[in-house]
Design an enzyme around this catalytic site. Structure first.
Site, PDB file in Angstrom:
ATOM      1  N   SER A 210       6.716  -0.133   9.862  1.00 48.45           N
ATOM      2  CA  SER A 210       5.349  -0.004   9.368  1.00 48.45           C
ATOM      3  C   SER A 210       5.179   1.364   8.725  1.00 48.45           C
ATOM      4  CB  SER A 210       4.361  -0.145  10.540  1.00 48.45           C
ATOM      5  OG  SER A 210       3.066   0.249  10.143  1.00 48.45           O
ATOM      6  N   SER A 211       4.356   1.410   7.690  1.00 53.34           N
ATOM      7  CA  SER A 211       4.082   2.694   7.045  1.00 53.34           C
ATOM      8  C   SER A 211       3.436   3.680   8.018  1.00 53.34           C
ATOM      9  CB  SER A 211       3.149   2.471   5.850  1.00 53.34           C
ATOM     10  OG  SER A 211       3.729   1.527   4.964  1.00 53.34           O
TER      11      SER A 211
ATOM     12  N   GLN B 234      -2.661 -12.020   8.326  1.00 53.24           N
ATOM     13  CA  GLN B 234      -2.905 -11.774   6.902  1.00 53.24           C
ATOM     14  C   GLN B 234      -2.177 -12.809   6.046  1.00 53.24           C
ATOM     15  OE1 GLN B 234      -2.848  -7.690   4.907  1.00 53.24           O
ATOM     16  NE2 GLN B 234      -0.841  -8.459   4.360  1.00 53.24           N
TER      17      GLN B 234
ATOM     18  N   MET C 262       0.849  -1.198   0.000  1.00 54.08           N
ATOM     19  CA  MET C 262       0.000   0.000   0.000  1.00 54.08           C
ATOM     20  C   MET C 262       0.883   1.247   0.000  1.00 54.08           C
ATOM     21  SD  MET C 262      -3.531  -0.795   1.951  1.00 54.08           S
ATOM     22  CE  MET C 262      -2.995  -0.580   3.624  1.00 54.08           C
TER      23      MET C 262
ATOM     24  N   GLY D 236      11.583  -2.854   5.193  1.00 56.76           N
ATOM     25  CA  GLY D 236      10.914  -4.157   5.209  1.00 56.76           C
ATOM     26  C   GLY D 236      10.403  -4.533   3.829  1.00 56.76           C
ATOM     27  N   HIS D 237       9.759  -3.582   3.157  1.00 56.43           N
ATOM     28  CA  HIS D 237       9.304  -3.819   1.779  1.00 56.43           C
ATOM     29  C   HIS D 237      10.497  -4.111   0.865  1.00 56.43           C
ATOM     30  CE1 HIS D 237       5.894  -1.059   3.124  1.00 56.43           C
ATOM     31  NE2 HIS D 237       5.266  -2.156   2.770  1.00 56.43           N
TER      32      HIS D 237
ATOM     33  N   HIS E 254       9.218   1.074   3.072  1.00 57.85           N
ATOM     34  CA  HIS E 254      10.328   1.129   4.030  1.00 57.85           C
ATOM     35  C   HIS E 254      11.246  -0.069   3.781  1.00 57.85           C
ATOM     36  CE1 HIS E 254       8.065  -1.972   6.130  1.00 57.85           C
ATOM     37  NE2 HIS E 254       7.047  -1.142   6.294  1.00 57.85           N
TER      38      HIS E 254
END
Length: 282
Positions: free
Chosen positions: A186-187, A154, A30, A36-37, A34
């Site tokens: 986290s975003s 998820q 989304m 992590g992505h 960061h």
């Protein structure tokens, strides 16, 4: 990096790559990217010929319209980050492109996974997740898709989606990426006030203590202990804490030696909701 906003154009491009026998690794996001992505993209690049990332803030998985409105949108920064790790393809569709005139979720049965934890507090959330992930898988047709374990529930639900709909994609869960002080990336972290950002690492610190106590204290005792810790904290408010079976995600009261367990937590730092989890017996 190629950027597509229309699904027909993306599908046409990817079909030529498949005709050349190229494998596709896919990371749905989304945005507000960061490290992590980026770790997921690096893994996809390593294991596949082409890495595809989607950036789409999916309206149907938000139970809170204010949260949707405030969700960080950092397109230019996202593009720069994607280029820094040599991402091959970005899919950046509009809401109209994905949903046309009907911005609504399909209804899913995830064998009860959807009623645990997040499902109890965010009505319709996993129907929204299932809708967008299934749609994106049908557009991209990836060989493998990568998800972080911060959203562990998820991840399990997406595995169930693939199993139930017999979708031809492998799902890979990757470790949680953390800041130096332990806060799960986290975003939403960008929206924390300075005070709340300084307080937030307390979440992971308490989870690590639970891991140490696990096996010595019963799950119920650990839950009560966590509740006490957060009651004393002036800036963080506990929404839920549970110890659950990793496979079915149901809260447990007794521990069986051949099963894997995980602690899950959701905390409000002001009006920002933070989630985290930790494996307990690995």
């Amino acid at each position: 990096m190629k950027i597509f906003t229309r699904k027909s154009e993306l599908k046409e491009f990817l079909s030529t790559q498949k005709n050349d026998k190229k494998s596709i690794g896919f990371i749905p996001t989304m945005g507000a990217l960061h490290q992590g992505h980026l770790s997921l993209i690096k893994k996809a690049k390593k294991k596949n010929d082409i890495a595809v990332v989607s950036v789409f803030v999916n309206p149907t998985q938000f139970d809170n319209k204010e949260d949707l409105a405030k969700y960080p949108k950092t397109y230019n920064n996202d593009v720069a980050l994607l280029e820094s790790v040599n991402c091959d393809v970005l899919f950046f569709p509009s809401v109209e492109e994905i949903y046309a005139e009907n911005v609504a979720s399909e209804k899913f049965d995830f064998d009860g996974l959807e009623y645990q934890m997040e499902g109890k507090f965010r009505e319709g959330h996993f129907d929204g997740v299932g809708t967008i992930v299934k749609t994106l898988f049908e557009i991209v047709e990836p060989d493998t898709a990568y998800f972080g374990k911060k959203d562990f529930q998820q991840l399990q639900i997406i595995k169930k989606l693939v199993e139930k709909y017999k979708l031809p994609v492998k799902i890979k869960g990757r470790p949680i990426f953390r800041e130096d002080d332990g806060l799960a990336m986290s975003s939403r972290n960008t929206r924390l006030t300075k005070e709340h950002r300084e307080a937030a690492p307390f979440i992971y610190k308490t989870l690590k203590k639970v891991k140490k106590k696990f096996g010595v204290k019963k799950p119920e005792e650990l839950t009560k202990w966590i509740e006490k810790q957060f009651k004393k904290h002036p800036l963080l408010e506990l929404e839920y804490f549970t110890i659950a079976d990793e496979k079915i995600l149901e809260t447990v009261t007794t521990i069986e030696p051949d099963k894997k367990y995980r602690a899950f937590i959701a905390v409000f730092a002001g009006d920002i909701r933070l989630i985290d989890n930790i494996g307990l017996n690995k």
